[in-house]
Each structure stands twice: as structure tokens, then as C-alpha cells.
Design a protein around this motif. Structure first.
Motif, short mmCIF file in Angstrom:
data_model
loop_
_atom_site.label_atom_id
_atom_site.label_comp_id
_atom_site.label_asym_id
_atom_site.label_seq_id
_atom_site.Cartn_x
_atom_site.Cartn_y
_atom_site.Cartn_z
N ARG A 53 0.64 -1.10 -0.18
CA ARG A 53 0.20 -0.25 -0.12
C ARG A 53 0.97 1.14 -0.16
N GLU A 54 1.62 1.13 -1.03
CA GLU A 54 3.17 2.48 -0.72
C GLU A 54 2.16 3.32 -1.86
N ARG A 55 2.66 4.58 -0.77
CA ARG A 55 2.24 6.24 -1.79
C ARG A 55 3.34 6.63 -1.57
N PHE A 56 3.33 7.70 -2.71
CA PHE A 56 4.81 8.91 -3.02
C PHE A 56 5.96 8.90 -2.06
N LEU A 57 5.18 9.76 -0.89
CA LEU A 57 6.49 9.85 0.04
C LEU A 57 7.74 7.87 0.11
N PRO A 58 6.76 7.22 0.83
CA PRO A 58 7.65 6.13 1.11
C PRO A 58 8.48 5.41 -0.45
N LEU A 59 7.46 6.28 -1.17
CA LEU A 59 8.54 5.51 -2.80
C LEU A 59 10.13 6.86 -2.67
N SER A 60 9.11 8.21 -2.77
CA SER A 60 10.64 9.30 -2.18
C SER A 60 11.54 8.29 -1.55
N GLY A 61 11.10 8.04 -0.73
CA GLY A 61 12.14 7.88 0.20
C GLY A 61 13.09 6.39 -0.20
N PHE A 62 12.41 5.81 -0.93
CA PHE A 62 13.38 4.28 -1.87
C PHE A 62 13.88 4.87 -2.31
N GLN A 63 13.32 6.07 -3.11
CA GLN A 63 14.82 6.47 -4.42
C GLN A 63 15.70 7.10 -3.47
N GLN A 64 15.63 8.31 -2.56
CA GLN A 64 16.77 8.80 -1.53
C GLN A 64 17.51 7.64 -1.70
N TRP A 65 16.96 6.10 -0.64
CA TRP A 65 17.68 5.62 -0.32
C TRP A 65 18.70 5.02 -0.77
N ALA A 66 18.22 3.96 -2.37
CA ALA A 66 19.25 3.70 -3.46
C ALA A 66 20.15 4.43 -3.83
N VAL A 67 19.88 5.87 -4.41
CA VAL A 67 21.25 6.37 -4.46
C VAL A 67 21.61 6.41 -3.68
N THR A 68 21.67 8.08 -2.42
CA THR A 68 22.73 7.49 -1.53
C THR A 68 23.24 5.95 -1.10
#
Length: 72
Positions: A53-68
Motif C-alpha cells: 500500500r505504498e504512496r508517493f513519500l515512501p517511494l521517494s524515500g526508497f529513491q533517496q535510499w537507493a541513491v545514497t
């Protein structure tokens, strides 16, 4: 890598999905994309996020995690 603490572990659903792709002889590019899904599931489980049930903010958090974490 960065501050990532837990080792990457196999995610049951992602592993089953990857196996089904491989057994159907789909493109390796499709399998690589599914590997990204496996990373997302690992990220969600590690943070106790409900990945179904993910929404935008957790997906954004995943993107930031993956990059960093993965690209550092």
C-alpha cells in the motif's frame, strides 16, 4: 556503502517472481527490472513499511535510499 545496517536479504515474493520470469524465458532486462523491485521490497520490509500500500513519500524515500546507499 553508506549507513545501511542490515544485509540485503532475499525477499520471498520477489524471489518467486524472478523465478517465474526466468522460467518463462523473458528478457534479461525484465529480470533486471524485477531485481529493482526486490530492492524496493527489501527497503520496505527493513523499515516496516507496508509495501502493498505504498504512496508517493515512501517511494521517494526508497529513491533517496537507493541513491545514497547503493551508489555511494
Amino acid at each position: 556503502m553508506g549507513a545501511h545496517t542490515a544485509p540485503l536479504e532475499l525477499h520471498v515474493e520477489a524471489t518467486a517472481f524472478l523465478a517465474s520470469l526466468r522460467s518463462r524465458g523473458l528478457s534479461p532486462k525484465t529480470e533486471r527490472a524485477a531485481g529493482c523491485l526486490a530492492l524496493y521490497l527489501h527497503h520496505s520490509v527493513e523499515r516496516c513499511l507496508e509495501w502493498r500500500r505504498e504512496r508517493f513519500l515512501p517511494l521517494s524515500g526508497f529513491q533517496q535510499w537507493a541513491v545514497t546507499e547503493l551508489l555511494s
